[in-house]
Design an enzyme around this catalytic site. Structure first.
Site, PDB file in Angstrom:
ATOM      1  N   HIS A  24     109.884  66.830  45.656  1.00  0.00           N
ATOM      2  CA  HIS A  24     110.625  66.041  46.786  1.00  0.00           C
ATOM      3  C   HIS A  24     111.589  66.728  47.609  1.00  0.00           C
ATOM      4  O   HIS A  24     112.677  66.496  47.845  1.00  0.00           O
ATOM      5  CB  HIS A  24     111.042  64.770  46.504  1.00  0.00           C
ATOM      6  CG  HIS A  24     111.978  64.726  45.340  1.00  0.00           C
ATOM      7  ND1 HIS A  24     113.192  65.324  45.247  1.00  0.00           N
ATOM      8  CD2 HIS A  24     112.154  63.842  44.076  1.00  0.00           C
ATOM      9  CE1 HIS A  24     113.626  65.072  43.897  1.00  0.00           C
ATOM     10  NE2 HIS A  24     112.917  64.101  43.384  1.00  0.00           N
ATOM     11  N   HIS A  78     113.695  56.812  31.971  1.00  0.00           N
ATOM     12  CA  HIS A  78     113.766  57.080  33.639  1.00  0.00           C
ATOM     13  C   HIS A  78     112.197  56.568  34.130  1.00  0.00           C
ATOM     14  O   HIS A  78     111.370  57.195  33.728  1.00  0.00           O
ATOM     15  CB  HIS A  78     114.066  58.407  33.493  1.00  0.00           C
ATOM     16  CG  HIS A  78     114.345  58.667  34.883  1.00  0.00           C
ATOM     17  ND1 HIS A  78     114.512  57.967  35.970  1.00  0.00           N
ATOM     18  CD2 HIS A  78     114.200  60.048  35.393  1.00  0.00           C
ATOM     19  CE1 HIS A  78     115.035  58.733  37.068  1.00  0.00           C
ATOM     20  NE2 HIS A  78     114.581  59.769  36.894  1.00  0.00           N
ATOM     21  N   GLU A  80     111.449  57.322  37.321  1.00  0.00           N
ATOM     22  CA  GLU A  80     110.791  58.250  38.412  1.00  0.00           C
ATOM     23  C   GLU A  80     109.420  58.618  38.072  1.00  0.00           C
ATOM     24  O   GLU A  80     109.022  58.908  36.916  1.00  0.00           O
ATOM     25  CB  GLU A  80     111.586  59.514  38.637  1.00  0.00           C
ATOM     26  CG  GLU A  80     111.372  60.060  39.934  1.00  0.00           C
ATOM     27  CD  GLU A  80     112.284  61.005  40.582  1.00  0.00           C
ATOM     28  OE1 GLU A  80     113.499  61.267  39.878  1.00  0.00           O
ATOM     29  OE2 GLU A  80     111.999  61.420  41.736  1.00  0.00           O
ATOM     30  N   ASP A  82     107.339  61.061  37.945  1.00  0.00           N
ATOM     31  CA  ASP A  82     107.321  62.010  37.092  1.00  0.00           C
ATOM     32  C   ASP A  82     107.088  61.809  35.674  1.00  0.00           C
ATOM     33  O   ASP A  82     106.681  62.592  34.977  1.00  0.00           O
ATOM     34  CB  ASP A  82     108.035  63.692  37.432  1.00  0.00           C
ATOM     35  CG  ASP A  82     109.516  63.072  37.502  1.00  0.00           C
ATOM     36  OD1 ASP A  82     110.004  62.242  37.825  1.00  0.00           O
ATOM     37  OD2 ASP A  82     110.427  64.311  37.108  1.00  0.00           O
ATOM     38  N   HIS A 145     119.984  60.279  36.959  1.00  0.00           N
ATOM     39  CA  HIS A 145     120.162  60.230  38.280  1.00  0.00           C
ATOM     40  C   HIS A 145     119.767  59.184  38.959  1.00  0.00           C
ATOM     41  O   HIS A 145     120.013  59.184  40.327  1.00  0.00           O
ATOM     42  CB  HIS A 145     119.862  61.518  38.978  1.00  0.00           C
ATOM     43  CG  HIS A 145     118.338  61.627  39.304  1.00  0.00           C
ATOM     44  ND1 HIS A 145     117.907  61.880  40.491  1.00  0.00           N
ATOM     45  CD2 HIS A 145     117.373  61.750  38.169  1.00  0.00           C
ATOM     46  CE1 HIS A 145     116.461  61.937  40.217  1.00  0.00           C
ATOM     47  NE2 HIS A 145     116.358  61.985  38.895  1.00  0.00           N
ATOM     48  N   ASP A 164     116.380  63.316  32.564  1.00  0.00           N
ATOM     49  CA  ASP A 164     116.340  64.478  33.439  1.00  0.00           C
ATOM     50  C   ASP A 164     117.617  65.453  33.227  1.00  0.00           C
ATOM     51  O   ASP A 164     117.829  66.595  33.636  1.00  0.00           O
ATOM     52  CB  ASP A 164     116.506  63.990  34.726  1.00  0.00           C
ATOM     53  CG  ASP A 164     115.354  63.569  35.488  1.00  0.00           C
ATOM     54  OD1 ASP A 164     114.261  64.131  34.990  1.00  0.00           O
ATOM     55  OD2 ASP A 164     115.039  62.645  36.475  1.00  0.00           O
ATOM     56  N   TYR A 192     118.856  73.031  39.006  1.00  0.00           N
ATOM     57  CA  TYR A 192     118.605  71.796  38.665  1.00  0.00           C
ATOM     58  C   TYR A 192     119.809  71.007  38.982  1.00  0.00           C
ATOM     59  O   TYR A 192     119.876  69.989  39.576  1.00  0.00           O
ATOM     60  CB  TYR A 192     118.038  71.515  37.305  1.00  0.00           C
ATOM     61  CG  TYR A 192     117.451  70.236  36.951  1.00  0.00           C
ATOM     62  CD1 TYR A 192     115.906  69.926  37.402  1.00  0.00           C
ATOM     63  CD2 TYR A 192     118.254  69.014  36.734  1.00  0.00           C
ATOM     64  CE1 TYR A 192     115.439  68.785  37.238  1.00  0.00           C
ATOM     65  CE2 TYR A 192     117.394  67.664  36.693  1.00  0.00           C
ATOM     66  CZ  TYR A 192     116.163  67.603  36.813  1.00  0.00           C
ATOM     67  OH  TYR A 192     115.661  66.448  36.735  1.00  0.00           O
ATOM     68  N   HIS A 225     112.517  67.904  31.461  1.00  0.00           N
ATOM     69  CA  HIS A 225     112.006  68.875  31.813  1.00  0.00           C
ATOM     70  C   HIS A 225     112.469  70.350  31.194  1.00  0.00           C
ATOM     71  O   HIS A 225     113.584  70.242  30.925  1.00  0.00           O
ATOM     72  CB  HIS A 225     112.406  68.923  33.375  1.00  0.00           C
ATOM     73  CG  HIS A 225     111.798  67.903  34.323  1.00  0.00           C
ATOM     74  ND1 HIS A 225     110.510  67.782  34.776  1.00  0.00           N
ATOM     75  CD2 HIS A 225     112.621  66.786  35.038  1.00  0.00           C
ATOM     76  CE1 HIS A 225     110.488  66.676  35.632  1.00  0.00           C
ATOM     77  NE2 HIS A 225     111.730  66.202  35.562  1.00  0.00           N
TER      78      HIS A 225
HETATM   79 FE1  FEO Z   1     114.251  62.130  38.049  1.00  0.00          FE
HETATM   80 FE2  FEO Z   1     112.245  64.058  36.438  1.00  0.00          FE
HETATM   81  O1  FEO Z   1     112.691  62.642  37.461  1.00  0.00           O
END
Ligand code: FEO
Length: 397
Positions: A24, A78, A80, A82, A145, A164, A192, A225
């Site tokens: 994004h 989370h 999101e 991904d 986040h 994250d 990051y 990640h």
């Molecule tokens: Fe906030 Fe890795 O997604």
């Protein structure tokens, strides 16, 4: 497709995305990983899932350990995509007894996937869930986040699954912090934080204080990640502690875009002035530096000098886009100054100053405008501007 053991009965079963280059709007030049973890206990538990396109990789790794249908709980730290993109397929396959998430997580899951019948179970901070021999506890990390974000902690193994936070976009065949190049690791950890968390620095500060106050013993940090911190879990904690306080390193950035090289000539002379004052600086031409790499540099900078030519009574589009991005991330505690060349109207310096004022940068000069191509006297003024920024940095120490 091998899973990787973190410790007894806990495995990494995520996926490496070698190809992703845009997240994004954040450039992910080294790819990334979507980390998911499997806990083998009386209640078999999957912590987080992966992006939809990587579901096959995750399933293959789980199958090396157990039949996925035997998984009892799925923890969603989370929502999101991904980390949750493959969740609907996993729920369909596993039919879990519980989908453990935060209060906001339940709302977000309903709003993403529209399943009223899923077995949502809200993890309340302070309430533990026993898996048999291991115990899960939860930390609400709202807005770190996303509103739904939470951490999961295994008391017996002292592993923090941090969603994250403390992660990097770094696609590697290695899974642990001690197996990768430390300079690359730090670069990606910094990038990051700069691009995802700068805006939430006040909350990061509170979180770090809370973790210290809780005296939480952390042997390993397993983010969603990048690498798992098994050797030096204190490193990302210390880095976040520092970044959340918005203390720069005393250096300067000259971030600019140029139409016919006049603003570029000015940028170089501003740099000379900074050098005269013994200030370390970088020249970042937005034509060659991606906004997310520039933000990585902004995180640790103490002064930001913006340069832009005027185009159509405004800014060059790359600078306008960068300012919108930086304003959204709200870096604070920076010294600011502006410069730029123009042909007839010359609004760019005013617009740069307005943007920096909005971000509460400490503007140390009204800015420097030069018509068309700078002459020797104009370039000397650019050197002076650089010196002035340098002196302001010295005064701030
Ligand atoms: Fe906030 Fe890795 O997604």
């Amino acid at each position: 497709m091998n899973p990787v053991k973190l410790t007894d009965n806990i495995y990494w079963v995520g996926a490496v995305d070698w190809d992703v280059r845009d997240f994004h709007g954040y450039s992910t030049n080294r790819g990334t990983t979507y980390n998911a973890f499997l806990i083998m206990d009386e209640k078999i538990t999957l912590i987080d899932t992966v992006k939809k396109s990587k579901k096959g990789d995750m399933l293959a790794r789980i199958k090396e350990i157990v039949d996925p249908e035997k998984i009892d709980y799925i923890v969603v730290n989370h929502v999101e995509m991904d980390h949750s993109g493959s969740l609907p397929d996993m729920v369909e396959l596993i039919k879990p007894e519980k989908i453990i998430c935060s209060n906001m997580g339940e709302k977000a899951l309903r709003q993403h996937f529209h399943h009223e019948d899923w077995p949502y179970f809200i993890a309340k901070p302070g309430e533990d869930i026993s898996l048999g021999t291991k115990t899960l506890s939860f930390l609400e990390t709202r807005m770190l986040h996303w509103p739904d974000s939470m951490f999961t902690y295994i008391k017996e193994d002292k592993i923090l699954f941090s969603s994250d936070a403390f992660g990097e976009h770094l696609g590697t065949s290695e899974r642990f912090d001690d197996e990768v190049d430390q300079a690359i690791l730090m670069e990606e950890l910094t990038k990051y934080y700069a691009n995802i968390l700068t805006l939430y620095s006040p909350l990061v500060k509170k979180l770090i204080a809370k973790v210290k106050e809780m005296n939480l013993e952390i042997k390993m940090i397993a983010p969603d990640h990048g690498v798992i911190w098994r050797t030096n879990p204190g490193m990302p904690l210390q880095a976040y502690d520092k970044w959340s306080q918005n203390k720069g390193d005393g250096n300067a950035l000259i971030i600019y875009d140029t139409m016919w090289h006049s603003t570029e000539m000015m940028a170089k002379e501003v740099g000379s002035g900074l050098q005269d004052e013994g200030i370390s600086y970088k020249l970042l031409n937005l034509r060659y530096n991606h906004r997310s790499d520039v933000m990585r540099e902004v995180l640790n900078a103490s002064a930001i000098v913006l340069g832009c030519s005027t185009l159509n009574n405004g800014l060059l589009p790359r600078m306008a886009g960068f300012l919108m991005y930086m304003r959204g991330l709200r870096p604070t505690n920076k010294i600011g100054a502006a410069f730029g060349s123009y042909g007839w109207s010359g609004e760019s310096v005013k617009l740069l100053n307005e943007a920096m004022t909005e971000m509460k940068f400490d503007l140390i000069d009204e800015g420097l405008k030069v018509k068309y191509v700078p002459e020797e006297g104009d370039l000397s003024q650019c050197v002076e501007l650089g010196r002035k920024v340098g002196q302001a940095l010295h005064a701030k120490k």
